[in-house]
Design an enzyme around this catalytic site. Structure first.
Site, PDB file in Angstrom:
ATOM      1  N   ARG A 105       0.878  -1.179   0.000  1.00 35.01           N
ATOM      2  CA  ARG A 105       0.000   0.000   0.000  1.00 35.01           C
ATOM      3  C   ARG A 105       0.908   1.219   0.000  1.00 35.01           C
ATOM      4  O   ARG A 105       1.703   1.413   0.924  1.00 35.01           O
ATOM      5  CB  ARG A 105      -0.916   0.000   1.240  1.00 35.01           C
ATOM      6  CG  ARG A 105      -1.639   1.320   1.430  1.00 35.01           C
ATOM      7  CD  ARG A 105      -2.744   1.278   2.437  1.00 35.01           C
ATOM      8  NE  ARG A 105      -3.894   0.562   1.907  1.00 35.01           N
ATOM      9  CZ  ARG A 105      -5.123   0.621   2.442  1.00 35.01           C
ATOM     10  NH1 ARG A 105      -5.356   1.360   3.513  1.00 35.01           N
ATOM     11  NH2 ARG A 105      -6.113  -0.063   1.908  1.00 35.01           N
ATOM     12  N   HIS A 132      -7.301   0.671  -6.430  1.00 35.94           N
ATOM     13  CA  HIS A 132      -7.506  -0.200  -5.255  1.00 35.94           C
ATOM     14  C   HIS A 132      -8.162  -1.499  -5.753  1.00 35.94           C
ATOM     15  O   HIS A 132      -9.326  -1.781  -5.466  1.00 35.94           O
ATOM     16  CB  HIS A 132      -8.388   0.529  -4.234  1.00 35.94           C
ATOM     17  CG  HIS A 132      -8.375  -0.048  -2.862  1.00 35.94           C
ATOM     18  ND1 HIS A 132      -7.609  -1.152  -2.514  1.00 35.94           N
ATOM     19  CD2 HIS A 132      -9.041   0.317  -1.724  1.00 35.94           C
ATOM     20  CE1 HIS A 132      -7.804  -1.414  -1.231  1.00 35.94           C
ATOM     21  NE2 HIS A 132      -8.672  -0.548  -0.738  1.00 35.94           N
ATOM     22  N   GLN A 135     -10.078  -4.070  -3.465  1.00 36.66           N
ATOM     23  CA  GLN A 135     -11.383  -3.610  -2.995  1.00 36.66           C
ATOM     24  C   GLN A 135     -12.481  -3.948  -4.000  1.00 36.66           C
ATOM     25  O   GLN A 135     -13.545  -4.460  -3.634  1.00 36.66           O
ATOM     26  CB  GLN A 135     -11.341  -2.080  -2.772  1.00 36.66           C
ATOM     27  CG  GLN A 135     -12.625  -1.522  -2.225  1.00 36.66           C
ATOM     28  CD  GLN A 135     -12.905  -2.010  -0.815  1.00 36.66           C
ATOM     29  OE1 GLN A 135     -12.083  -1.879   0.060  1.00 36.66           O
ATOM     30  NE2 GLN A 135     -14.079  -2.599  -0.587  1.00 36.66           N
ATOM     31  N   ASP A 221     -17.332   6.915  -1.654  1.00 34.34           N
ATOM     32  CA  ASP A 221     -16.124   6.805  -0.825  1.00 34.34           C
ATOM     33  C   ASP A 221     -15.888   8.179  -0.190  1.00 34.34           C
ATOM     34  O   ASP A 221     -16.556   9.162  -0.547  1.00 34.34           O
ATOM     35  CB  ASP A 221     -14.947   6.382  -1.733  1.00 34.34           C
ATOM     36  CG  ASP A 221     -13.663   6.063  -0.969  1.00 34.34           C
ATOM     37  OD1 ASP A 221     -13.705   5.964   0.272  1.00 34.34           O
ATOM     38  OD2 ASP A 221     -12.611   5.937  -1.621  1.00 34.34           O
ATOM     39  N   CYS A 261     -16.320   1.302   0.597  1.00 33.75           N
ATOM     40  CA  CYS A 261     -15.138   0.506   0.932  1.00 33.75           C
ATOM     41  C   CYS A 261     -14.750   0.622   2.401  1.00 33.75           C
ATOM     42  O   CYS A 261     -14.066  -0.249   2.928  1.00 33.75           O
ATOM     43  CB  CYS A 261     -13.965   0.899   0.033  1.00 33.75           C
ATOM     44  SG  CYS A 261     -13.426   2.605   0.262  1.00 33.75           S
ATOM     45  N   ARG A 289     -13.375  -8.957   1.695  1.00 29.64           N
ATOM     46  CA  ARG A 289     -11.976  -8.653   1.370  1.00 29.64           C
ATOM     47  C   ARG A 289     -11.118  -9.885   1.675  1.00 29.64           C
ATOM     48  O   ARG A 289     -10.230 -10.260   0.902  1.00 29.64           O
ATOM     49  CB  ARG A 289     -11.477  -7.457   2.208  1.00 29.64           C
ATOM     50  CG  ARG A 289     -12.073  -6.108   1.847  1.00 29.64           C
ATOM     51  CD  ARG A 289     -11.583  -5.589   0.505  1.00 29.64           C
ATOM     52  NE  ARG A 289     -10.137  -5.496   0.431  1.00 29.64           N
ATOM     53  CZ  ARG A 289      -9.402  -4.501   0.912  1.00 29.64           C
ATOM     54  NH1 ARG A 289      -9.973  -3.478   1.503  1.00 29.64           N
ATOM     55  NH2 ARG A 289      -8.075  -4.495   0.775  1.00 29.64           N
TER      56      ARG A 289
END
Ligand code: CP
Ligand code: NVA
Length: 316
Positions: A105, A132, A135, A221, A261, A289
């Site tokens: 990340r 991402h 996700q 988001d 998310c 996830r």
């Protein structure tokens, strides 16, 4: 070293590969729920490098790797040599000699691309400024669990055209569904984005109610992503009318789902009545996830045919 399969962007995988991952995730989740052991990655090591904060990504990869019989090692940039200037290329050489798969990340996508170019083992994008992909893999699995195939469906993206939005747009191209995006003026998806010009998988709307109209899934988001905190105040003003509320959910299809998310700011990008309401599947989304990333780890480390496990490590 280009023959190594990485998951750096959603479009790195084909539709057939996603079909495989979704099916494996379904099986892996069922085994987990039944408390049956599945340890195909015993003696394998995942290294996780975090240059930004995380709850879900760290936990889902670490728990997932352990459930597959493997080991996960957490490195953050604060106490690794990366913070003191060791090059990405050197770090990739060393880390990939001691592990079987790496998750990163970080900030710019270019950082993870450089790492992957010098890695002996598969590299997974655990979030960059641009994408991402883990996700959206979980989000699509969650959609399919609740509503069946996503092909031909419509996803409404309300808010910032950020890393999660970009990944939805790539997924729509690979898996053949539509994304209707509405952002405040000045925050639109760049019109000239490669592959999107003239795409019938993507449409941009000035009014968020138009983007949500007859959608099968409404998603959003945070207004300010990690790394962009200096823009917080300006964004709070600009995005005020882009909150997903009950009125917006009313114009979507009656069976439309809501996803986020997480982490969420209730009262900003989404009203509490929506995220805590009956159409929200955010807790399944978060749990998934782990199941989908277990399928991803299995695929990247062992390949598509789990019965043909190659026991020798990469020697190049
Ligand atoms: N959705 C997500 O990636 O959460 P974390 O930032 O907690 O990992
Ligand atoms: N767009 C958000 C996602 C967090 C999981 C961010 O990058 O901060």
């Amino acid at each position: 070293m280009s023959r190594i399969k990485h998951f750096l962007q959603f479009k790195d995988f084909t539709r057939a590969e996603f079909d495989h991952l979704l099916e494996r995730a379904r099986w892996i989740k069922a085994e987990f729920k039944a408390y049956r052991k599945y340890w195909p990655l015993s003696d394998r090591t995942l290294v996780m490098i975090f240059e930004k904060a995380s709850t879900r990504t760290r936990l889902s990869f670490e728990a997932g790797m352990q459930q597959l019989g493997g080991t996960a090692i957490y490195l953050n940039s604060r106490d690794s040599q990366l913070q003191r200037g060791e090059s990405i290329e050197d770090a990739a050489q060393v880390i990939s000699r001691m592990s079987d798969v790496v998750m990163i990340r970080t900030f710019e996508q270019a950082i993870i691309e450089r790492f992957a170019d010098h890695s002996r083992v598969p590299v997974i994008n655990g979030l960059t400024n641009e994408y991402h992909p883990c996700q959206i893999l979980a989000d699509i699995f969650t959609f399919v669990e609740h509503r069946g195939p996503i092909q031909g469906r419509t996803v409404a993206w309300i808010g910032d055209s950020n890393n999660v939005c970009n990944t939805w747009l790539q997924a729509a191209e690979v898996l053949d569904f539509k994304v209707q995006v509405s952002t405040p003026p000045g925050y639109e998806v760049a019109a000239d984005r490669a592959g999107l010009h003239g795409s019938d998988h993507f449409e941009q709307f000035a009014d968020p109610m138009d983007a949500a109209h007859l959608a099968d899934l409404v998603t959003t988001d945070v207004w300010t992503s990690m790394g962009f905190e200096a823009e917080n105040e300006a964004r709070r003003h600009a995005f005020a009318a882009w909150q997903v509320d009950t009125e917006m959910m009313r114009v979507a299809r009656p069976e439309a789902l809501f996803m986020h998310c997480l982490p969420v700011h209730r009262g900003e990008e989404v009203a509490a009545a929506v995220i805590d309401g009956p159409r929200s599947v955010v807790w399944d989304e978060a749990e998934n996830r782990m199941h989908t990333q277990k399928a991803l780890l299995e695929y990247l480390v062992l390949g598509g045919d789990a019965s043909k496990i190659n026991s020798s490590r990469e020697q190049s």
